[in-house]
Design an enzyme around this catalytic site. Structure first.
Site, PDB file in Angstrom:
ATOM      1  CG  HIS A   1      -2.041  -1.065   1.155  1.00 58.14           C
ATOM      2  ND1 HIS A   1      -3.477  -0.752   1.004  1.00 58.14           N
ATOM      3  CD2 HIS A   1      -1.939  -2.541   0.965  1.00 58.14           C
ATOM      4  CE1 HIS A   1      -4.146  -1.769   1.334  1.00 58.14           C
ATOM      5  NE2 HIS A   1      -3.219  -3.080   0.927  1.00 58.14           N
TER       6      HIS A   1
ATOM      7  CG  ASN B   1       0.187  -3.049  -5.775  1.00 59.91           C
ATOM      8  OD1 ASN B   1      -0.245  -1.826  -6.425  1.00 59.91           O
ATOM      9  ND2 ASN B   1      -0.148  -3.260  -4.638  1.00 59.91           N
ATOM     10  CB  SER B   2       1.495  -9.153  -8.105  1.00 60.81           C
ATOM     11  OG  SER B   2       2.369  -8.863  -6.994  1.00 60.81           O
TER      12      SER B   2
ATOM     13  CG  ASP C   1      -5.087   2.431   2.123  1.00 59.23           C
ATOM     14  OD1 ASP C   1      -6.432   1.540   1.990  1.00 59.23           O
ATOM     15  OD2 ASP C   1      -4.419   1.742   1.742  1.00 59.23           O
TER      16      ASP C   1
ATOM     17  CD  GLN D   1      -3.822 -12.268  -2.196  1.00 56.63           C
ATOM     18  OE1 GLN D   1      -3.927 -13.409  -1.642  1.00 56.63           O
ATOM     19  NE2 GLN D   1      -3.181 -11.305  -1.284  1.00 56.63           N
TER      20      GLN D   1
ATOM     21  CB  ALA E   1      -7.234  -9.384   0.908  1.00 60.06           C
TER      22      ALA E   1
ATOM     23  CD  GLN F   1       6.258  -8.511  -8.163  1.00 56.92           C
ATOM     24  OE1 GLN F   1       6.381  -9.303  -7.195  1.00 56.92           O
ATOM     25  NE2 GLN F   1       4.810  -8.173  -8.362  1.00 56.92           N
TER      26      GLN F   1
HETATM   27  O1  LIG Z   1      10.339  -9.272  -3.758  1.00 57.64           O
HETATM   28  C1  LIG Z   1       9.552  -8.525  -3.951  1.00 57.64           C
HETATM   29  C2  LIG Z   1       8.081  -8.763  -3.303  1.00 57.64           C
HETATM   30  C3  LIG Z   1       7.155  -7.712  -3.759  1.00 57.64           C
HETATM   31  N1  LIG Z   1       7.506  -6.504  -4.317  1.00 57.64           N
HETATM   32  C4  LIG Z   1       6.479  -5.520  -4.669  1.00 57.64           C
HETATM   33  O2  LIG Z   1       5.411  -5.577  -3.695  1.00 57.64           O
HETATM   34  C5  LIG Z   1       4.261  -5.503  -4.329  1.00 57.64           C
HETATM   35  C6  LIG Z   1       3.339  -6.428  -3.958  1.00 57.64           C
HETATM   36  O3  LIG Z   1       2.109  -6.151  -3.924  1.00 57.64           O
HETATM   37  P1  LIG Z   1       0.922  -6.848  -4.276  1.00 57.64           P
HETATM   38  O4  LIG Z   1       1.049  -7.744  -5.329  1.00 57.64           O
HETATM   39  O5  LIG Z   1      -0.429  -5.958  -4.277  1.00 57.64           O
HETATM   40  O6  LIG Z   1       0.724  -7.933  -2.703  1.00 57.64           O
HETATM   41  P2  LIG Z   1       0.728  -7.703  -1.369  1.00 57.64           P
HETATM   42  O7  LIG Z   1       1.940  -7.191  -0.888  1.00 57.64           O
HETATM   43  O8  LIG Z   1       0.157  -9.125  -0.831  1.00 57.64           O
HETATM   44  O9  LIG Z   1      -0.400  -6.737  -1.211  1.00 57.64           O
HETATM   45  C7  LIG Z   1      -1.584  -6.546  -0.161  1.00 57.64           C
HETATM   46  O10 LIG Z   1      -2.370  -5.082  -0.873  1.00 57.64           O
HETATM   47  C8  LIG Z   1      -2.812  -5.280  -2.165  1.00 57.64           C
HETATM   48  C9  LIG Z   1      -3.123  -3.948  -2.632  1.00 57.64           C
HETATM   49  O11 LIG Z   1      -4.185  -3.601  -1.478  1.00 57.64           O
HETATM   50  C10 LIG Z   1      -3.909  -6.497  -2.218  1.00 57.64           C
HETATM   51  O12 LIG Z   1      -4.164  -6.556  -3.452  1.00 57.64           O
HETATM   52  C11 LIG Z   1      -3.322  -7.655  -1.695  1.00 57.64           C
HETATM   53  O13 LIG Z   1      -4.185  -8.976  -1.584  1.00 57.64           O
HETATM   54  C12 LIG Z   1      -2.494  -7.630  -0.331  1.00 57.64           C
HETATM   55  O14 LIG Z   1      -2.097  -8.807   0.248  1.00 57.64           O
HETATM   56  C13 LIG Z   1       4.634  -5.244  -5.593  1.00 57.64           C
HETATM   57  O15 LIG Z   1       4.303  -3.945  -6.174  1.00 57.64           O
HETATM   58  C14 LIG Z   1       5.729  -5.815  -6.017  1.00 57.64           C
HETATM   59  O16 LIG Z   1       6.281  -5.426  -7.281  1.00 57.64           O
HETATM   60  C15 LIG Z   1       8.722  -6.453  -4.936  1.00 57.64           C
HETATM   61  O17 LIG Z   1       9.068  -5.392  -5.638  1.00 57.64           O
HETATM   62  N2  LIG Z   1       9.642  -7.321  -4.679  1.00 57.64           N
END
Ligand SMILES: O=c1ccn([C@@H]2O[C@H](COP(=O)(O)OP(=O)(O)O[C@H]3O[C@H](CO)[C@@H](O)[C@H](O)[C@H]3O)[C@@H](O)[C@H]2O)c(=O)[nH]1
Length: 475
Positions: free
Chosen positions: A22, A372-373, A128, A393, A391, A353
């Site tokens: 976030h 985000n992923s 948020d 996902q 959540a 990533q």
């Molecule tokens: O080694 C890593 C791991 C993660 N990331 C970054 O971290 C973020 C991960 O975000 P996301 O894919 O949204 O996963 P979560 O960290 O699990 O995010 C939480 O927040 C999101 C936004 O609300 C929700 O969609 C998810 O379900 C919730 O778990 C992304 O931007 C990735 O690029 C990195 O750069 N490197």
């Protein structure tokens, strides 16, 4: 992006929910505001400010002297894992600790502004959407709040419809609920979402479950905000967005936010751990590697870890797997696994990533389907295997497989055979079909944030609306 300036710069206070993803996405928003000539106060969670990657954040923002980081605590110990299974602790602690701090921040800001400190008075709050308490506190200081919800629009809309699902008897679940039955009372999604695709918060047998009630009431409270920002694009989620718009007249659909910066970042800005991933990828054949990452909040049981590992090794494809300490709740990957994978697999604590997904050697992404992923993979045209944890996902993984047809949804199943089969489908059996649709989705995402694209235009409206608020306050 165009450099914009005004004689009275707006001053926005950006307040993310205190978890890494976030914060990341709201930093993108803060950077856009900075480029637009705004002053920005960013409330940074103290565990991130004191964490291992804050150096990268501060060097990224060093070029914006009008952006100021102010630390705020969520009340949990700095080394708390803040994973999805423990999010209730975070909600409770924010209520007790962060809420009064936020009031204090606004109070001291109002006092400083009236004494003059070189920074403009606050124009508005961008908070948020899971922290709707900001709306009333900001009102006490004569400020408006625009909420930013970093979930998919479809998940937001689904949560908005939960009271209707309860009324119609579709929720709560019963012991014998048919998880494959289509959900009838989410307008626009009638043919898409099954019971098992509902956000994980809905998997309860008691409608008064506190976590379900909390996320649903926060979603409805968003109607009291001045506006709502969603990090998505029209072409991706049109059916949900049309319904949301009917309830939220000031809706800004401006994603994918990370995309505005994708062509701009230099590979030289990578940390050493980041460079080692890229160097490893440089030695792999074109589109051959499966990148594996479950975000920052997933927890795997040790047996699940083992199943994923065997599935990946048995698939015979090279893979780059991110295993942060909080993913395994302390249980580490046995070294024989690492030795057993030979040169084919690389395990790291963290990977850059966005850069990994854009690397020519990356051919697929095994992900939890965090929003985000999902957006990052779409933007790079990389097909996905989703194994949703919690959540939004569950909703996102359904969209990936059923609506956009850019991947495989493992939903609720995690055994080595399923993992291996999903990898083979992604990398061999359905390769051409999935690459074709992923490429088209990437085109839509890139077009939306290009000049004249729907998200670009919406972002411009948001910036103009904030400038207008600033102008109205000063006259
Ligand atoms: O080694 C890593 C791991 C993660 N990331 C970054 O971290 C973020 C991960 O975000 P996301 O894919 O949204 O996963 P979560 O960290 O699990 O995010 C939480 O927040 C999101 C936004 O609300 C929700 O969609 C998810 O379900 C919730 O778990 C992304 O931007 C990735 O690029 C990195 O750069 N490197």
């Amino acid at each position: 992006m165009e450099q914009r300036s005004t004689s009275i710069p707006p001053h926005v206070l950006v307040f993310p929910f205190p978890v890494q993803s976030h914060v990341n996405v709201m930093l993108n928003l803060a950077e856009i505001f900075s480029i637009s000539g705004f002053q920005v106060t960013f409330l940074i969670p103290d565990h991130i400010q004191t964490g291992p990657r804050f150096d990268q954040i501060s060097s990224r923002f060093a070029r914006y002297p009008a952006l100021y980081f102010q630390a705020i605590s969520d009340g949990l110990p700095l080394d708390h894992p803040r994973t999805g299974d423990r999010v209730k602790e975070l909600f409770d602690s924010i209520n007790v600790t962060t809420k009064p701090q936020f009031r204090h921040v606004l109070k001291s800001r109002a006092q400083i502004s009236s004494n003059g400190n070189g920074r403009a008075p606050l124009t508005c709050i961008i908070a948020d959407g899971i922290m709707s308490f900001t709306i009333d506190i900001a009102k006490d200081f004569g400020l408006r709040t625009i909420l930013f919800r970093p979930f998919s629009a479809t998940c937001f809309w689904t949560l908005f419809c939960v009271p209707k699902l309860i009324q119609a008897g579709e929720l709560p679940l019963k012991e014998d609920s048919d998880m494959d039955k289509l959900v009838e009372n989410i307008l626009g999604m009638e043919r898409v979402l099954r019971v098992r695709d509902l956000p994980s918060f809905c998997r309860v047998e008691d409608a008064s479950d506190p976590q379900l009630q909390h996320v649903v009431s926060e979603t409805h409270r968003a109607t009291c905000a001045h506006g709502l920002i969603l990090n998505t694009l029209e072409d991706l989620e049109e059916p949900a967005l049309a319904r949301i718009r009917a309830n939220f007249p000031k809706l800004y659909v401006i994603g994918p936010l990370h995309g505005y910066f994708r062509p701009l970042r230099s590979p030289n800005s990578l940390s050493e751990e980041g460079r080692s991933c890229i160097e490893w990828l440089d030695d792999q054949p074109l589109k051959s590697v499966v990148f594996v990452s479950f975000g920052n909040m997933t927890v795997l049981k040790s047996q699940q870890l083992v199943e994923f590992w065997h599935g990946l090794v048995n698939s015979g494809k090279p893979f780059l797997w991110v295993v942060p300490a909080n993913l395994t709740a302390g249980c580490r990957i046995p070294t024989e696994f690492i030795d057993g994978s030979g040169k084919r697999g690389k395990v790291v604590d963290w990977a850059p990533q966005e850069e990994v997904l854009s690397h020519p050697a990356t051919g697929g992404f095994l992900t939890h389907g965090g929003w985000n992923s999902t957006l990052e993979s779409i933007y790079e045209g990389v097909p996905m295997i989703c194994w949703p944890f919690y959540a939004d996902q569950q909703v996102n993984s359904r969209l990936v497989e059923e609506v956009w047809r850019i991947g495989v949804d493992m939903k609720d199943i995690c055994d080595r055979k399923t993992v291996e089969k999903a990898v083979r489908e992604l990398m061999e059996v359905r390769r051409e079909e999935l690459l074709k649709s992923s490429k088209e989705m990437a085109r839509l995402a890139r077009t939306s944030i290009g000049q004249g694209g729907s998200s670009y235009v919406n972002l411009d409206c948001l910036i103009k609306d904030i400038k207008h608020m600033s102008y109205a306050k000063s006259t």
